[in-house]
Scaffold this active site. Structure first.
Site, short mmCIF file in Angstrom:
data_model
loop_
_atom_site.label_atom_id
_atom_site.label_comp_id
_atom_site.label_asym_id
_atom_site.label_seq_id
_atom_site.Cartn_x
_atom_site.Cartn_y
_atom_site.Cartn_z
N CYS A 1 0.39 -7.67 5.54
CA CYS A 1 -0.05 -6.33 5.15
C CYS A 1 -1.53 -6.26 4.81
O CYS A 1 -2.27 -7.22 4.91
CB CYS A 1 0.83 -5.82 4.02
SG CYS A 1 2.55 -5.56 4.58
N ASP A 2 -1.92 -5.07 4.34
CA ASP A 2 -3.30 -4.61 4.40
C ASP A 2 -4.35 -5.53 3.81
O ASP A 2 -5.32 -5.88 4.46
CB ASP A 2 -3.39 -3.24 3.71
CG ASP A 2 -2.57 -2.19 4.44
OD1 ASP A 2 -3.12 -1.12 4.70
OD2 ASP A 2 -1.40 -2.45 4.76
N LYS A 3 -4.22 -5.91 2.56
CA LYS A 3 -5.25 -6.72 1.91
C LYS A 3 -4.88 -8.19 1.90
O LYS A 3 -5.73 -9.05 1.62
CB LYS A 3 -5.49 -6.24 0.48
CG LYS A 3 -5.74 -4.73 0.38
CD LYS A 3 -6.84 -4.26 1.30
CE LYS A 3 -6.83 -2.77 1.49
NZ LYS A 3 -5.72 -2.23 2.28
N CYS B 1 4.24 -1.73 8.53
CA CYS B 1 4.48 -0.33 8.92
C CYS B 1 4.33 -0.15 10.44
O CYS B 1 3.41 -0.71 11.05
CB CYS B 1 3.51 0.59 8.20
SG CYS B 1 3.72 0.55 6.41
N GLU C 1 -7.23 4.95 -1.20
CA GLU C 1 -7.10 5.65 0.08
C GLU C 1 -6.81 7.12 -0.16
O GLU C 1 -5.98 7.47 -1.00
CB GLU C 1 -5.96 5.04 0.89
CG GLU C 1 -6.22 3.65 1.38
CD GLU C 1 -5.05 3.06 2.15
OE1 GLU C 1 -5.27 2.04 2.81
OE2 GLU C 1 -3.94 3.61 2.07
N SER D 1 -6.15 5.36 4.96
CA SER D 1 -5.13 4.52 5.57
C SER D 1 -5.31 4.56 7.08
O SER D 1 -5.75 5.57 7.64
CB SER D 1 -3.74 5.03 5.21
OG SER D 1 -2.75 4.44 6.03
N ASP E 1 0.82 -1.22 0.00
CA ASP E 1 0.00 0.00 0.00
C ASP E 1 0.85 1.27 0.00
O ASP E 1 0.52 2.25 -0.66
CB ASP E 1 -0.89 0.03 1.24
CG ASP E 1 -2.01 -0.98 1.19
OD1 ASP E 1 -3.16 -0.59 1.40
OD2 ASP E 1 -1.74 -2.16 0.93
#
Length: 559
Positions: A120-122, A193, A447, A473, A79
């Site tokens: 991570c995100d997805k 992150c 985002e 985000s 991302d």
């Protein structure tokens, strides 16, 4: 003897193909379950850079417990690298590709179980969606968060700090040399992150859901405990396979409620409102509006922890303070602790075994008797601007903005809004409207990360708001509302907001509305509205834009 799916496969004379890769007769015994390792390692995503090492320790655990490990690759996007350009349109849609690819590999090769490696995100929610769909024994182990970087603006920096610094540079608050130093030193090593964005939010949400080992979510990537949890994950997946404990035994309405409560208690990312509904649907829970459940549970869930961007504490600080185990212990009877977990015991039993190496930090993790706030860190808004839903994160912005009225300044894409902010056209009292950025309109529901960072850098985060049918985000702070549904591209009211309209939002009342504009006038504007033409790239994005559901349904692909 337990009957494994792979035993039947081996009896069909497919051993030769496995022996071609060096598998031994012992490894291919029908007494040993074949455990897939879905590894999303690559050299593009810092949060996944250590997953090859994690995989080796998972394998050790699998073999120690009497299983056979079969590793395969899964795609993953970053991302952070995708921010602020067309690449972000591909990030949310990648979730469905990840889910589908894990399903295809496990089913094509009739694996008995699968360990999911993601950070991570997805990627995390995509893999859990696959686990729920497949319903073979599964555990997710993440690679752990990154350590914080050089100090910046009163906190340990992270990968988002340079974007805040860009706003400060344009406002004359810092020099180019200071910005360059920050870029060099904000990310000191691999890991997801080091702020409480979607990556770490979903790691915590999945631990609370019961699909990761208790205590594993926020162990930093470089800590030895990360490898010990990886080894134990390998051992535990064999136990789950023998005992036939499956994802749908774990992912239930009760455990999803637990995950929502825990996510709101730690002021997690609003993207959880996309992923938990999608996970519920894959688990066969189709008679329940999960987004509305966020709104219901918000009123009874106290905020017990705040990590950057809701405070200056880092993920490493949160881990040392006790992480999700401490938070869930403090939530007490707000959680249903009778639910099953991948620890092969109930949530209550898993929490009772928690061991804390470091002392408590009452400034970071509060008790129910002394919370940061009495209601949850994520809130659901509705009104004539968001007939279905809008999602905000009151835990990440100043309480003075929880009741805000501003003057609309409208943009039909993220880039135009960012340019206006940096040019100084956005002023205190503005409500920045960014539309045509939803699942279909974006496409891909980008985002509005940079826009919020620029507002912060310009010193406007305490005097403006930003509303959008896109998303945010988990690192964003300031007053924002995203996921507005129906989205503008579907003819939602956001499409006909005009410059100068007054917009009111109230977190406590759950309201997002146009002020002084009647329903009749909104309807009249929509009669005269024409959807702007937008060139969508050929390929997967064009398909996704046609079949993506509303954000209020988790932005899933509707078949």
């Amino acid at each position: 003897m337990t009957q494994f799916r792979s035993a039947e496969l081996m009896q069909l004379s497919y051993k030769g193909y496995f022996k071609a890769m060096g598998y031994s007769e012992d490894e291919l015994s029908d007494k040993k379950p074949r455990i897939g390792i879905a590894n999303s390692w690559n050299q593009l995503v810092p949060g996944h850079y250590n997953l090859n090492q994690v995989a080796e320790y998972v394998k050790r655990g699998i073999y120690a417990a009497g299983g056979t490990a079969c590793e395969f690759g899964v795609m993953a996007c970053c991302d952070g690298i995708a921010q602020g350009h067309i690449g972000m349109s591909y990030i949310l849609p990648s979730r469905e590709v990840i889910c589908n690819s894990v399903e295809l590999m496990v089913q094509a090769h009739q694996l008995d179980a699968v360990v999911l490696l993601a950070s991570c995100d997805k990627i995390v929610p995509g893999m859990i969606m696959a686990a729920a769909r497949l319903n073979v024994p599964a555990i997710l182990i993440n690679g752990g968060p990154m350590l914080g970087g050089i100090e910046f603006d009163g906190r340990k920096s992270d990968g988002t700090a340079p974007d805040e610094a860009m706003g400060m540079l344009s406002a004359g608050k810092i020099t180019q040399e200071e910005l360059d130093t920050l870029v060099d030193a904000c990310c000191p090593g691999c890991g997801s992150c080091s702020f409480f964005g979607t990556a770490n939010t979903m790691g915590c949400a999945i631990e609370a859901l019961g699909m990761s080992l208790s205590g594993s979510a926020v162990v930093p990537a470089v800590y030895a405990d990360r490898l010990r949890y990886s080894y134990e994950t390998g051992r535990k997946i064999v136990e789950l396979t023998i005992k036939n404990i499956r994802p749908r035994d774990i992912i239930t309405k009760a455990s999803i409620r637990n995950s929502i409560i825990a996510t709101m208690a730690v002021c997690g990312s609003t993207n959880a409102c996309l992923h938990l509904p999608a996970i519920a649907l894959e688990a066969g829970i189709k008679d329940w509006n999960v987004v509305e459940e966020f709104g219901i549970l918000n009123k009874t869930t106290p905020q017990l922890a705040r990590i950057y961007p809701a405070s200056n504490w880092s993920l490493e600080d949160f881990y040392k303070a006790g992480g999700m185990q401490r938070v869930m212990q403090n939530l007490g009877d707000l959680l249903d602790t009778s639910v099953m977990t991948v620890d092969a015991c109930t949530l209550g039993e898993a929490l009772s075994k928690a061991k804390f190496i470091y002392p408590e930090n009452p400034d970071l993790i509060k008790t129910r008797e002394n919370p940061f706030a009495p209601t949850g860190g994520i809130a659901v808004l509705k009104g004539n601007l968001a007939p279905d839903t809008g999602i905000t994160k009151p835990g990440a912005f100043d309480p003075s903005l929880h009741d805000f009225t501003g003057t609309a300044i409208c943009f039909d894409c993220e880039e135009d809004a960012e340019e206006a902010i940096l040019d100084g056209r956005v002023k205190p009292g503005h409500c920045v409207v960014v539309r045509y950025e939803g699942p279909k309109g974006g496409p891909g529901m980008r985002e509005m990360y940079k826009a919020m960072k620029y507002l912060y850098g310009q010193g406007l985060h305490l005097s403006t708001a930003l509303i959008t049918d896109g998303r945010f985000s988990g690192t964003n702070n300031g007053c924002f509302v995203g996921h507005i549904s129906p989205e503008a591209a579907d003819g939602g009211p956001l499409a006909v907001v005009q410059d100068g309209d007054r917009i009111h939002l109230n977190v406590h009342e759950g309201v997002l509305e146009l002020v002084d504009v009647t329903d009749e006038e909104i309807a009249e504007r929509l009669k005269n509205w024409k959807k702007p033409e937008k060139q969508i790239p050929e390929g997967y994005l064009r398909l996704y834009s046609r079949v993506a559901a509303s954000a209020s349904k988790g932005a899933i692909i509707e078949c």
